[in-house]
Scaffold this active site. Structure first.
Site, PDB file in Angstrom:
ATOM      1  N   PRO A 150      34.586  35.840  50.410  1.00 37.81           N
ATOM      2  CA  PRO A 150      35.300  36.561  49.358  1.00 37.81           C
ATOM      3  C   PRO A 150      36.690  35.980  49.145  1.00 37.81           C
ATOM      4  CG  PRO A 150      34.210  38.097  50.831  1.00 37.81           C
ATOM      5  CD  PRO A 150      34.062  36.738  51.445  1.00 37.81           C
ATOM      6  N   CYS A 151      37.189  36.090  47.925  1.00 36.17           N
ATOM      7  CA  CYS A 151      38.460  35.432  47.613  1.00 36.17           C
ATOM      8  C   CYS A 151      39.612  35.962  48.456  1.00 36.17           C
ATOM      9  CB  CYS A 151      38.786  35.556  46.131  1.00 36.17           C
ATOM     10  SG  CYS A 151      38.799  37.258  45.510  1.00 36.17           S
ATOM     11  N   GLN A 152      39.482  37.194  48.992  1.00 39.76           N
ATOM     12  CA  GLN A 152      40.538  37.693  49.868  1.00 39.76           C
ATOM     13  C   GLN A 152      40.687  36.818  51.103  1.00 39.76           C
ATOM     14  OE1 GLN A 152      38.003  39.456  48.658  1.00 39.76           O
ATOM     15  NE2 GLN A 152      38.513  41.609  48.363  1.00 39.76           N
TER      16      GLN A 152
END
Length: 501
Positions: free
Chosen positions: A102-104
Site C-alpha cells: 500500500p502507498c502508505q
C-alpha cells in the site's frame, strides 16, 4: 543467494509446469485472476483484510481454510507462511511474486531513501508502516522468484521528492534482478474504466530476460484529468531525471485499435434496478445487503465485453443468477440522480437539487401551505431534497457516468457511499450495484465477494483490474517461456560436451 533453487525452478518450467505465484497484499484477487487466466498457478496469497482474504480463498482455493485466513505480513515470516500453506521448502515454493505494498508503506522516513531501509532498521521507529515495503523485499529475498510484479499509484514516481519505483529497481538489482517500470491506463487494455497505475516488472538475471510491457488493445482519448495525472508523474520524472534510469515509455495506443469499452458495453445487459419504483413499493429499505437472492439476466443483447464477463473460463456466471446485484438505500437522492445529466458532478447536482426544492416549495405554497423561510417545515423540505455538502468544497464527490465512455477510476471509497459512480440510466436513478462495480473493474460474473455490500465495494475498489493484470501476466509468461527456452538451448552444448567427456 542460493543459485541451486533458481536452477531447480528453471528445470521445472522446462517440463511445461505452470509458474507458481505468490500474491502479496492480494486483496480479493484482481492480480491473481489475471495471472491465473494467463496460465500461472496461484499457490498462495497474503492479505490483511479478513473479508478480502476470504474472497481470495473462495475464488482460488474453493474456500480452503488455510487460504482464506487474514495474514499480517509484518508478523508472518516466509517460513511461517509456507507452514500454513503446507509447502515444504521456502526457496522452492514460488516462481513469481506479485502485488504492491500500500502507498502508505512509502511514507518518508527522515531523509533515508528506501534503498537504504534494510541497512537502517531504526528508521522504522519513525513510521512502522514502512515495514510493509521491507517485508515485501524480505519475501522476495526468501522465495527467490524468477519474476516480480509490483503495482502502485502514479504518485509513487515522486513521493516526497523520491522516485520509489526507481529505488525499488535498485534494491531488486542488488538482489540479482533486472527491473523496469512504466505507467499504464486500464482503458487501453479492454477495461471499461480509466485507471492509471504504475507497474514494475523484474526478472532474475539468470533468465537473461528484458522487461517489456503489453501493447494496448483499445483506443481512447483520455480526458484532461487522466492525461494530467500522467503528465504530473512524467514531469516528476524529468525533475528527477538522474533517478529514472529504469523507466520505460508506455506502449502507445493507436487509432486503428477498437474503441475503449464503454460503461454501457459493461453494464447494459444487467437487469434494471429502478430505484424510485422499488422505493415506492417498499422493496428497498435500509439495512445490510446480503448476497443470497439470485436475479436472472433477462434477455437483453450482450456486448462482446459482457459475453466475456459471463463466460470467463473458470469463473463462469452462476446458473442460478447473480446474487450481488444490489444497491444502496439512498431515498433522498434517487429523484436527484434522475435529474442529473451525464458527466454532472457535485456542484451541478447541488444546483439541480436547489431547483427541485424551489419547485416543491412553489407547489406546496400553491396548495395553501405556509412554508416561511427559516421555519421548521421549510428546513425539513430543504433537508429532504438538497444534499448537505458545500458545493464549493466537494466538486468531485459525485459523478453521473457517461453511457458512451469508460467509467472514471473506482476507489475503495465505494465502500462508504458510491456517489462517484451514479448510473448513466436516468430511469434507474441510482448508484451502481456491487456487480456493476465488479463489471467496471473487469471481474467476471462468477467471481464471488465475501461479506455484505460495503466490504464487497471496498474489495472491488482496491483491486487491480483483472483484464489489465491478464495483459501483464500474458506478457510475462511469454518472456519467461522464451527465456527458459533460450537458456536451455544455450546450455545444451555444455551438457553434450560434459556427456562426451
Amino acid at each position: 543467494m542460493n543459485n541451486d533453487a533458481i536452477v531447480r525452478k528453471l528445470a521445472r518450467l522446462r517440463t511445461g509446469a505452470k509458474p507458481r505465484v505468490l500474491d502479496l497484499f492480494a486483496g480479493c484477487g484482481g492480480i491473481s485472476i489475471g495471472f491465473e487466466s494467463a496460465g500461472f498457478e496461484i499457490v498462495g496469497a497474503v492479505e490483511f483484510d479478513p473479508a478480502a482474504a476470504e474472497s481470495h480463498g473462495l475464488n482460488f482455493h474453493n474456500g480452503a481454510e488455510a487460504h482464506s485466513q487474514a495474514i499480517d505480513i509484518t508478523k508472518t515470516s516466509p517460513a511461517e507462511l509456507c507452514l500454513q500453506l503446507g509447502l515444504d521448502n521456502v526457496e522452492d515454493a514460488f516462481d513469481v511474486v506479485v502485488g504492491g505494498p500500500p502507498c502508505q508503506a512509502f511514507a518518508r522516513v527522515g531523509r533515508s531513501k528506501l534503498r537504504e531501509i534494510e541497512e537502517h532498521p531504526e528508521a522504522f521507529i519513525h513510521d512502522p508502516r514502512a515495514q510493509l515495503y521491507k517485508k515485501y523485499l524480505e519475501y522476495v529475498k526468501a522465495f527467490q522468484p524468477l519474476a516480480v510484479l509490483m503495482e502502485n499509484v502514479p504518485d509513487i514516481l515522486n513521493h516526497g521528492g523520491q522516485n520509489i519505483a526507481e529505488q525499488t529497481c535498485e534494491v531488486l538489482e542488488a538482489k540479482g534482478y533486472s527491473g523496469a517500470y512504466t505507467l499504464l491506463n486500464s482503458a487501453f487494455y479492454g477495461v471499461p474504466q480509466m485507471r492509471e497505475r504504475m507497474f514494475l516488472i523484474a526478472y532474475r538475471n539468470e533468465l537473461g530476460a528484458k522487461v517489456s510491457f503489453p501493447s494496448p488493445t483499445n483506443w481512447l482519448v483520455l480526458p484532461p484529468g487522466y492525461e494530467g495525472s500522467r503528465s504530473v508523474a512524467l514531469n516528476a520524472l524529468r525533475r528527477l531525471e538522474n533517478e529514472a534510469h529504469s523507466y520505460i515509455v508506455p506502449p502507445a495506443a493507436t487509432q486503428d485499435l477498437p474503441p475503449a469499452v464503454t460503461a454501457e458495453d459493461a453494464l447494459g445487459d444487467l437487469p434494471a434496478i429502478n430505484a424510485r419504483e422499488l422505493l415506492a413499493a417498499g422493496k428497498i429499505t435500509r439495512g445490510a445487503r446480503r448476497f443470497d437472492t439470485p436475479v436472472s439476466y433477462g434477455r437483453k443483447k450482450t456486448s462482446a465485453y459482457a459475453d466475456l464477463m459471463r463466460n470467463w473460463p473458470g469463473h463462469e456466471a452462476p446458473k442460478e443468477g447473480l446474487t450481488d446485484h444490489v444497491i444502496r438505500y439512498l431515498p433522498r437522492d434517487y429523484a436527484l440522480f434522475a435529474r442529473m445529466n451525464p458527466g454532472d458532478q457535485y456542484p451541478q447536482a447541488h444546483a439541480h437539487a436547489v431547483q427541485m426544492f424551489e419547485e416543491q416549495l412553489a407547489a406546496a405554497r400553491a396548495r395553501g401551505e405556509k412554508l416561511t423561510e427559516g421555519s421548521a417545515k421549510y428546513k425539513a423540505l430543504w433537508a429532504s431534497i438538497v444534499p448537505p455538502y458545500d458545493a464549493s468544497k466537494f466538486p468531485n464527490k459525485w459523478r453521473k457516468m457517461w453511457r458512451d465512455q469508460p467509467a472514471r477510476t473506482l476507489m475503495a471509497h465505494l465502500g462508504k457511499d458510491g456517489y462517484s459512480h451514479i448510473h448513466y440510466d436516468s430511469k434507474q436513478a441510482r448508484t451502481i450495484s456491487v456487480r456493476e462495480a465488479a463489471r467496471l473493474q473487469s471481474f467476471p460474473d462468477g467471481f464471488r465477494f465475501s461479506g455484505t455490500m460495503n466490504p464487497a465495494f471496498k474489495q472491488i475498489g482496491n483491486a487491480v483490474p483483472p483484464l489489465l493484470a491478464k495483459a501483464l501476466a500474458t506478457q510475462m509468461m511469454q518472456t519467461i517461456k522464451l527465456a527458459v527456452t533460450a537458456k536451455e538451448m544455450a546450455d545444451e552444448p555444455r551438457r553434450a560436451a560434459a556427456a562426451v567427456s
